[in-house]
Design an enzyme around this catalytic site. Sequence first.
Site, short mmCIF file in Angstrom:
data_model
loop_
_atom_site.label_atom_id
_atom_site.label_comp_id
_atom_site.label_asym_id
_atom_site.label_seq_id
_atom_site.Cartn_x
_atom_site.Cartn_y
_atom_site.Cartn_z
N HIS A 293 -3.44 -4.99 2.32
CA HIS A 293 -2.13 -4.22 2.85
C HIS A 293 -1.58 -4.68 4.08
O HIS A 293 -2.50 -4.98 4.96
CB HIS A 293 -2.38 -2.71 2.68
CG HIS A 293 -1.00 -2.04 2.65
ND1 HIS A 293 -0.73 -1.64 3.69
CD2 HIS A 293 -0.38 -1.60 1.91
CE1 HIS A 293 0.58 -0.80 3.51
NE2 HIS A 293 0.61 -0.76 2.11
N GLU A 346 -1.74 -0.26 -5.45
CA GLU A 346 -1.38 -0.76 -6.70
C GLU A 346 -2.59 -0.67 -7.74
O GLU A 346 -2.23 -0.74 -9.18
CB GLU A 346 -0.99 -2.16 -6.49
CG GLU A 346 0.08 -2.63 -5.45
CD GLU A 346 0.46 -3.85 -5.06
OE1 GLU A 346 -0.25 -4.88 -5.64
OE2 GLU A 346 1.26 -4.18 -4.28
#
Length: 407
Positions: A293, A346
């Site tokens: 991320h 995700e």
Amino acid sequence: MPSTATTSRARSGDPGDPGNPGNPAAPDAPGPIVVPRGLAGVSVTDTSIGHVRGREGFYHYRQYSAVDLAERRTVEDVWHLLFAGELPDRDQRAEFTARVTGYREVPAGVRDVLPAIAAAAPAPLDGLRTALSLAGAAQGMRPLWDLDEAARREDALRLCAQVPTLLTALHRLARGEEPVPPRADLPYAANYLFMLTGTEPRPEHARAIERYLVSTIDHGFNASTFTARVIASTGADLAACLVGAVGALSGPLHGGAPSRALEALDAVGTPDRIDPWVRERIERGERIMGFGHPVYRTEDPRSRMLRRTARELGGDLVEFATEVESRVLALLAELKPDREIHTNVEFYAGVVMELCGLPRTMFTPTFASSRVIGWSAHVLEQARDRKIIRPDARYVGAPPPQPVPEI
């Protein structure tokens, strides 16, 4: 904007730059502010909506942990928090829910055009840009700067309530199915699943999706949120701001890829293939979807919450995903010891949505169906500051002025 960027100042090397000390036209003019590529680490304004503290693995809406809100409150409660600045009590919740439920139906003129939009743009997120623009025009939405706070908020409530209706209708129409009208007796998440599938969802599925929706309502000054605020700073109408945000979200570097994370699980296939599949991709420098991320330097807090949610739902997919996650993290630590790469939202978002029966083509649109609330909260905040966002750029081309060649 209310506050200035936290950066260092640097003088331009262009002798024609009025900020250059060698330019006699403006010897005392300040030079440009030089910032990192992509504005990384630059604070561009003040906000009371929320913040992401990446090194801590924490983010919040107003003064509350976003994960705590996802586990304890409804979409409507958090929507009220972002728009009104406080969590509702029981009476406020009932009043607010009734109000936004009444806005779920889209205007007839928009509804009549949806089949043509779905035919031209089968991907619901693509169709949403056109449908949102039309919905704003059909409802006479005017520039933000021509409206008072109450009117702006009304426009935002209306469009946020209509986005799930538009997305699910576009999805069904693209599949040759009739749209399912919204139900006023169902809360936000359950109604969304009902409009998508035509069947009232199981309570545990509605609650799992609600947690996901709440956890994705806002997430700092990401690209789509910043886009919405830039457009809002021009005084454009609410629909224009949201169309721009959807456009930014559609980019593969921003919109997330829960479906791609599931495709990775599909590609691995069986437990005995995990290590060779993962090792090969890491050694080739490929990204493994669902990991890493740009902000978090520890585990994404949304991932922790959705992992718990997935385990509550249970099943073979959850067991396999957990095993894959464990081995990916171990191999990343072995092969890239200098990198801080952790599971992101995700990975388990895809697992949860799959278990709840959402088609993979609706994973990112489902994200947008809640993020529109966060975008709108930011638009409302930005609209209070009557200052256009208009940064500069460093010119690096051939030195001007050059003589214009004759033909």
